[in-house]
Design an enzyme around this catalytic site. Structure first.
Site, mmCIF file in Angstrom:
data_model
loop_
_atom_site.group_PDB
_atom_site.id
_atom_site.type_symbol
_atom_site.label_atom_id
_atom_site.label_comp_id
_atom_site.label_asym_id
_atom_site.label_seq_id
_atom_site.Cartn_x
_atom_site.Cartn_y
_atom_site.Cartn_z
ATOM 1 N N HIS A 118 0.831 -1.205 0.000
ATOM 2 C CA HIS A 118 0.000 0.000 0.000
ATOM 3 C C HIS A 118 0.865 1.253 0.000
ATOM 4 O O HIS A 118 1.989 1.262 0.524
ATOM 5 C CB HIS A 118 -0.871 0.036 1.256
ATOM 6 C CG HIS A 118 -2.266 -0.448 1.031
ATOM 7 N ND1 HIS A 118 -2.957 -0.257 -0.147
ATOM 8 C CD2 HIS A 118 -3.121 -1.115 1.862
ATOM 9 C CE1 HIS A 118 -4.166 -0.782 -0.034
ATOM 10 N NE2 HIS A 118 -4.293 -1.319 1.170
ATOM 11 N N CYS A 181 0.825 1.974 -5.585
ATOM 12 C CA CYS A 181 0.027 2.974 -6.289
ATOM 13 C C CYS A 181 0.811 4.276 -6.452
ATOM 14 O O CYS A 181 1.686 4.598 -5.644
ATOM 15 C CB CYS A 181 -1.262 3.255 -5.521
ATOM 16 S SG CYS A 181 -2.355 1.823 -5.387
#
Length: 205
Positions: A118, A181
């Site tokens: 993440h 991301c």
């Protein structure tokens, strides 16, 4: 009058917590990571994580049984990354508790090992600072089988649909594909790209 003062103190304390929240979260996540990694190294059943640590870090190590799901841990000293590495697939539970192999049946013996993490904005946890790693920086993978050292040789961005980064290349040296991301769009509240960091093995078991 005392009630108003007490209320004022509470408001000040709440404001300070909000202002420093990401620093607090990063601090406690480092503590939990250390406990999880220590438990892995000592082959304990589970780390002792108290309710406050669990609430602040938004993790639940009990969901990630060490003997079943934890493969080892991943270090990138140049980016301040030291995270538990979990078996795939990259479920939300795994991503909340460390970094994880992308696919369900992925093995550490494969030529191209894909690892996802993440990006937690404002907090130095998971793969949030992966972009700080540069070519030539070392990536260390510690498992029950020993320690392997990789060297970063490339980094670039792709669209989320470009899954060719997961492809195997038989005959080439083993490498890691680290994925997180990138390119956050405040209008859509979405990350529109993926950051890919490639590291090739230089020594290890």
């Amino acid at each position: 009058m005392r009630g108003l003062r007490a209320l004022g103190v509470l408001f000040i304390m709440a404001a300070l917590v909000l202002f420093f929240w990401q620093n607090i979260r990063a601090y406690f996540t480092d503590r939990v990571n250390h406990q999880v990694i220590t438990s892995f190294e000592q082959q304990d059943k589970a780390p002792e994580v108290n309710p406050l640590e669990r609430w602040i870090t938004q993790t639940d190590p009990e969901k990630v049984t060490l003997k079943k799901n934890m493969l080892g841990y991943l270090e990138i000293p140049a980016a301040g990354i030291n995270e538990p590495l979990l078996k795939g697939p990259a479920t939300q539970a795994n991503l909340e508790n460390g970094v994880t192999l992308v696919e369900k049946d992925e093995q550490l013996s494969e030529q191209n090992i894909a690892i996802a993490g993440h990006r937690v904005e404002g907090a130095g946890i998971r793969f949030n600072y992966l972009g700080r790693a540069n070519k030539g920086d070392k990536v260390i993978l510690v498992t029950k089988g020993g320690k392997k050292v990789y060297e970063i040789y490339d980094s670039y961005k792709v669209n989320p649909s470009q899954v060719s980064v997961l492809n195997e290349h038989p005959g080439r040296p083993q490498e890691l594909t680290l994925i997180t991301c990138d390119s956050y769009n405040p209008d859509t509240l979405l990350f529109e790209e993926r950051l890919i960091v490639k590291a090739r093995i230089v020594r290890g078991a």
